[in-house]
Design a protein around this motif. Structure first.
Motif, PDB file in Angstrom:
ATOM      1  N   THR A  40      16.787   5.055   6.131  1.00 30.57           N
ATOM      2  CA  THR A  40      16.450   5.004   7.559  1.00 30.57           C
ATOM      3  C   THR A  40      16.715   3.651   8.198  1.00 30.57           C
ATOM      4  OG1 THR A  40      14.145   4.430   7.064  1.00 30.57           O
ATOM      5  CG2 THR A  40      14.676   6.773   7.273  1.00 30.57           C
ATOM      6  N   LYS A  41      16.869   2.604   7.380  1.00 24.26           N
ATOM      7  CA  LYS A  41      17.216   1.262   7.879  1.00 24.26           C
ATOM      8  C   LYS A  41      16.176   0.695   8.844  1.00 24.26           C
ATOM      9  CE  LYS A  41      21.225   1.659   5.766  1.00 24.26           C
ATOM     10  NZ  LYS A  41      21.534   0.925   4.528  1.00 24.26           N
ATOM     11  N   GLN A  42      14.909   1.047   8.638  1.00 21.61           N
ATOM     12  CA  GLN A  42      13.851   0.473   9.468  1.00 21.61           C
ATOM     13  C   GLN A  42      13.572  -0.967   9.019  1.00 21.61           C
ATOM     14  OE1 GLN A  42      12.221   1.843  12.085  1.00 21.61           O
ATOM     15  NE2 GLN A  42      13.496   3.673  11.953  1.00 21.61           N
ATOM     16  N   PRO A  43      13.212  -1.857   9.930  1.00 16.44           N
ATOM     17  CA  PRO A  43      12.887  -3.230   9.526  1.00 16.44           C
ATOM     18  C   PRO A  43      11.557  -3.276   8.784  1.00 16.44           C
ATOM     19  CG  PRO A  43      12.428  -2.922  11.852  1.00 16.44           C
ATOM     20  CD  PRO A  43      13.109  -1.665  11.393  1.00 16.44           C
ATOM     21  N   LEU A  44      11.346  -4.336   8.008  1.00 14.62           N
ATOM     22  CA  LEU A  44      10.115  -4.479   7.242  1.00 14.62           C
ATOM     23  C   LEU A  44       8.891  -4.503   8.151  1.00 14.62           C
ATOM     24  CD1 LEU A  44       8.893  -4.897   4.432  1.00 14.62           C
ATOM     25  CD2 LEU A  44       9.184  -7.363   4.739  1.00 14.62           C
ATOM     26  N   GLU A  45       9.051  -5.034   9.364  1.00 15.92           N
ATOM     27  CA  GLU A  45       7.923  -5.115  10.301  1.00 15.92           C
ATOM     28  C   GLU A  45       7.390  -3.733  10.667  1.00 15.92           C
ATOM     29  OE1 GLU A  45      10.789  -6.689  10.648  1.00 15.92           O
ATOM     30  OE2 GLU A  45      10.146  -8.738  10.199  1.00 15.92           O
ATOM     31  N   ALA A  46       8.245  -2.703  10.552  1.00 17.21           N
ATOM     32  CA  ALA A  46       7.814  -1.342  10.895  1.00 17.21           C
ATOM     33  C   ALA A  46       6.730  -0.830   9.956  1.00 17.21           C
ATOM     34  CB  ALA A  46       9.020  -0.397  10.867  1.00 17.21           C
ATOM     35  N   LEU A  47       6.567  -1.504   8.814  1.00 19.40           N
ATOM     36  CA  LEU A  47       5.568  -1.088   7.837  1.00 19.40           C
ATOM     37  C   LEU A  47       4.177  -1.619   8.177  1.00 19.40           C
ATOM     38  CD1 LEU A  47       5.506   0.463   5.110  1.00 19.40           C
ATOM     39  CD2 LEU A  47       5.832  -1.732   3.961  1.00 19.40           C
ATOM     40  N   GLY A  48       4.078  -2.439   9.222  1.00 21.49           N
ATOM     41  CA  GLY A  48       2.832  -3.136   9.525  1.00 21.49           C
ATOM     42  C   GLY A  48       1.616  -2.244   9.677  1.00 21.49           C
ATOM     43  N   TRP A  49       1.745  -1.191  10.484  1.00 15.84           N
ATOM     44  CA  TRP A  49       0.580  -0.342  10.725  1.00 15.84           C
ATOM     45  C   TRP A  49       0.222   0.496   9.504  1.00 15.84           C
ATOM     46  CZ3 TRP A  49      -2.875  -1.305  14.091  1.00 15.84           C
ATOM     47  CH2 TRP A  49      -2.536  -1.943  15.294  1.00 15.84           C
ATOM     48  N   MET A  50       1.227   0.871   8.710  1.00 11.84           N
ATOM     49  CA  MET A  50       0.951   1.584   7.460  1.00 11.84           C
ATOM     50  C   MET A  50       0.133   0.695   6.519  1.00 11.84           C
ATOM     51  SD  MET A  50       1.377   4.227   5.355  1.00 11.84           S
ATOM     52  CE  MET A  50       2.890   5.178   5.498  1.00 11.84           C
ATOM     53  N   ASN A  51       0.539  -0.573   6.385  1.00 14.21           N
ATOM     54  CA  ASN A  51      -0.213  -1.494   5.535  1.00 14.21           C
ATOM     55  C   ASN A  51      -1.626  -1.707   6.061  1.00 14.21           C
ATOM     56  OD1 ASN A  51       1.643  -2.041   3.495  1.00 14.21           O
ATOM     57  ND2 ASN A  51       2.717  -3.547   4.747  1.00 14.21           N
ATOM     58  N   THR A  52      -1.768  -1.786   7.385  1.00 14.46           N
ATOM     59  CA  THR A  52      -3.095  -1.941   7.979  1.00 14.46           C
ATOM     60  C   THR A  52      -3.980  -0.748   7.638  1.00 14.46           C
ATOM     61  OG1 THR A  52      -2.200  -3.246   9.811  1.00 14.46           O
ATOM     62  CG2 THR A  52      -4.359  -2.222  10.150  1.00 14.46           C
ATOM     63  N   ILE A  93      -3.687   1.284   5.075  1.00 17.57           N
ATOM     64  CA  ILE A  93      -3.973   1.301   3.639  1.00 17.57           C
ATOM     65  C   ILE A  93      -5.048   0.288   3.284  1.00 17.57           C
ATOM     66  CG2 ILE A  93      -2.993   0.830   1.359  1.00 17.57           C
ATOM     67  CD1 ILE A  93      -0.272   1.803   2.593  1.00 17.57           C
ATOM     68  N   ILE A  94      -4.864  -0.953   3.742  1.00 18.21           N
ATOM     69  CA  ILE A  94      -5.718  -2.053   3.307  1.00 18.21           C
ATOM     70  C   ILE A  94      -7.087  -2.020   3.981  1.00 18.21           C
ATOM     71  CG2 ILE A  94      -5.965  -4.576   3.329  1.00 18.21           C
ATOM     72  CD1 ILE A  94      -2.889  -4.691   3.013  1.00 18.21           C
ATOM     73  N   TYR A  95      -7.116  -1.667   5.275  1.00 20.42           N
ATOM     74  CA  TYR A  95      -8.366  -1.761   6.030  1.00 20.42           C
ATOM     75  C   TYR A  95      -9.132  -0.437   6.116  1.00 20.42           C
ATOM     76  CZ  TYR A  95      -7.132  -6.462   7.506  1.00 20.42           C
ATOM     77  OH  TYR A  95      -6.830  -7.798   7.511  1.00 20.42           O
ATOM     78  N   ILE A  96      -8.455   0.684   5.868  1.00 21.86           N
ATOM     79  CA  ILE A  96      -9.113   1.978   6.069  1.00 21.86           C
ATOM     80  C   ILE A  96      -9.124   2.832   4.802  1.00 21.86           C
ATOM     81  CG2 ILE A  96      -9.170   4.081   7.453  1.00 21.86           C
ATOM     82  CD1 ILE A  96      -9.697   1.603   9.102  1.00 21.86           C
ATOM     83  N   ALA A  97      -7.942   3.202   4.297  1.00 19.34           N
ATOM     84  CA  ALA A  97      -7.856   4.229   3.263  1.00 19.34           C
ATOM     85  C   ALA A  97      -8.416   3.777   1.915  1.00 19.34           C
ATOM     86  CB  ALA A  97      -6.402   4.693   3.113  1.00 19.34           C
ATOM     87  N   LEU A  98      -7.918   2.647   1.375  1.00 20.09           N
ATOM     88  CA  LEU A  98      -8.410   2.199   0.074  1.00 20.09           C
ATOM     89  C   LEU A  98      -9.887   1.793   0.112  1.00 20.09           C
ATOM     90  CD1 LEU A  98      -5.304   0.342  -1.378  1.00 20.09           C
ATOM     91  CD2 LEU A  98      -6.393   2.392  -2.301  1.00 20.09           C
ATOM     92  N   PRO A  99     -10.365   1.105   1.157  1.00 23.47           N
ATOM     93  CA  PRO A  99     -11.809   0.868   1.219  1.00 23.47           C
ATOM     94  C   PRO A  99     -12.626   2.161   1.228  1.00 23.47           C
ATOM     95  CG  PRO A  99     -10.683  -0.622   2.704  1.00 23.47           C
ATOM     96  CD  PRO A  99      -9.647   0.336   2.196  1.00 23.47           C
ATOM     97  N   HIS A 118     -12.697  -9.644   2.563  1.00 27.77           N
ATOM     98  CA  HIS A 118     -11.607  -8.765   2.136  1.00 27.77           C
ATOM     99  C   HIS A 118     -12.082  -7.314   2.236  1.00 27.77           C
ATOM    100  CE1 HIS A 118      -8.589  -6.759  -0.300  1.00 27.77           C
ATOM    101  NE2 HIS A 118      -7.876  -7.866  -0.284  1.00 27.77           N
ATOM    102  N   PRO A 119     -11.284  -6.430   2.840  1.00 24.69           N
ATOM    103  CA  PRO A 119     -11.743  -5.044   3.059  1.00 24.69           C
ATOM    104  C   PRO A 119     -12.162  -4.332   1.779  1.00 24.69           C
ATOM    105  CG  PRO A 119      -9.746  -5.475   4.314  1.00 24.69           C
ATOM    106  CD  PRO A 119      -9.966  -6.669   3.447  1.00 24.69           C
ATOM    107  N   PHE A 120     -11.433  -4.543   0.672  1.00 28.17           N
ATOM    108  CA  PHE A 120     -11.776  -3.866  -0.578  1.00 28.17           C
ATOM    109  C   PHE A 120     -13.118  -4.356  -1.105  1.00 28.17           C
ATOM    110  CE2 PHE A 120      -7.022  -3.308  -1.872  1.00 28.17           C
ATOM    111  CZ  PHE A 120      -6.815  -2.546  -0.744  1.00 28.17           C
ATOM    112  N   ILE A 121     -13.332  -5.663  -1.029  1.00 28.48           N
ATOM    113  CA  ILE A 121     -14.572  -6.227  -1.544  1.00 28.48           C
ATOM    114  C   ILE A 121     -15.755  -5.835  -0.659  1.00 28.48           C
ATOM    115  CG2 ILE A 121     -15.795  -8.390  -2.023  1.00 28.48           C
ATOM    116  CD1 ILE A 121     -13.138  -9.530  -3.010  1.00 28.48           C
ATOM    117  N   LEU A 122     -15.545  -5.819   0.666  1.00 24.27           N
ATOM    118  CA  LEU A 122     -16.597  -5.348   1.571  1.00 24.27           C
ATOM    119  C   LEU A 122     -16.963  -3.893   1.250  1.00 24.27           C
ATOM    120  CD1 LEU A 122     -15.632  -6.744   5.105  1.00 24.27           C
ATOM    121  CD2 LEU A 122     -17.719  -7.236   3.802  1.00 24.27           C
TER     122      LEU A 122
END
Length: 318
Positions: free
Chosen positions: A25-37, A39-45, A172-176
């Motif tokens: 798809t040739k998306q830039p790395l920045e396009a992953l920003g909201w997915m990482n947010t 994962i890190i702040y919502i789903a894994l916690p 850190h979201p995981f530790i919280l």
């Protein structure tokens, strides 16, 4: 062996899908920003909270296990750091990044999904304990060593440095999520049905999204050259560290087999993408840090599969 392949194929398949999708798809790395947010702040916690809140409190206070697993990570870091100092002729900052590449596994993105798939919900407590204390170790070591090397912010005081480290650990979201989950377990608090269902949805999304995002990250940070340091970093991360933690955990206490297997599995995971983030933050060893993440991830397909085969067939003496 077929059952092990059936276990790891979907797991590494999600990484491969993320890798292939990013290339197509040739998306830039920045396009992953909201997915990482997410994962890190919502789903894994949400996943950590859900499983820990349902765990008997006596399982959450295994200090000998915490000591053994955290110290094994420190040993792996120290060995690679010492080799880095020798190879780089005393460059503390570069050696610190090498140490993180050799000891800091991908326990955030990979560990919860793989451990739960392999060993069931009994794996959540050892995974959460290792995650919290290993991350605390790295959150302390990174700014400390960079400050000692002169690569950190020279305008910051020692008190400010301590405050920054404490903030990174406690917020850190995981530790919280782990702290809240433990408190819920202590007081036997369960969320209302509607909130519980929402947490279930988020928890179920955690592992697939994290693995897909990891594949995307690997695709968008291509391997330009193999660092010479890989000759000692990769074996330490994928083979020697699991052996160290096995020796320590089995020597210091009589833990359930799944706890021993989880300790070895988390120690055997490839270098965390956070190693690249730390390198980029301080602008040190950036390209080689990215390469080590990719190299160890590819090699871990074989080493992690072998470890799971040994564990699932009771071939690891306990």
């Amino acid at each position: 062996m077929a059952s092990i392949i059936a276990l790891v194929l979907p797991f590494f398949g999600l990484i491969a899908l993320g890798f292939a999708t990013a290339r197509l798809t040739k998306q830039p790395l920045e396009a992953l920003g909201w997915m990482n947010t997410f994962i890190i702040y919502i789903a894994l916690p949400a996943l950590f909270f859900k499983l820990l809140s349902q765990t008997p409190i006596e399982e959450l206070t295994q200090w000998r296990y915490i000591l053994a697993t955290t110290f094994s990570t420190y040993i792996a870091f120290s060995l690679v750091f010492a080799l880095g100092i020798w190879r780089s002729k005393g460059n503390v900052a570069e050696s610190a990044i090498m140490g993180f590449a050799g000891a800091y596994g991908n326990i955030g993105y990979m560990a919860p999904g793989l451990a739960l798939l392999a060993f069931g919900e009994a794996a959540v407590v050892p995974v959460a304990l290792i995650f919290c204390f290993d991350n605390t170790l790295h959150f302390v070591l990174a700014p400390l060593l960079m400050a000692l090397s002169g690569s950190g912010d020279q305008n910051i005081s020692k008190l400010q440095l301590v405050g920054q480290v404490a903030k990174r650990i406690l917020l850190h979201p995981f530790i919280l999520a782990t702290i809240v989950g433990v408190l819920a377990a202590i007081f036997e608090v369960q969320p209302p049905i509607a909130i519980g269902t929402l947490i279930d949805y988020l928890a179920n999304a955690a592992a697939p999204c994290a693995l897909f995002a990891m594949g995307v990250s690997l695709a968008l940070r291509p391997l330009k050259r193999v660092p010479q340091e890989a000759i000692f970093i990769a074996p330490m991360k994928l083979i020697i560290q699991p052996i160290i933690v096995y020796i320590l955990v089995t020597s210091i206490g009589d833990f359930p087999p799944i706890w021993v297997y989880c300790a070895m599995l988390l120690a055997a995971l490839p270098s965390a993408t956070n190693v690249f983030v730390i390198a980029q933050q301080y602008n040190i060893w950036v390209e080689r840090a990215s390469a080590m993440v990719l190299i160890t991830t590819v090699l871990s397909v074989f080493t992690v599969t072998a470890l799971l085969y040994l564990a699932k067939n009771n071939l690891i003496p306990l």
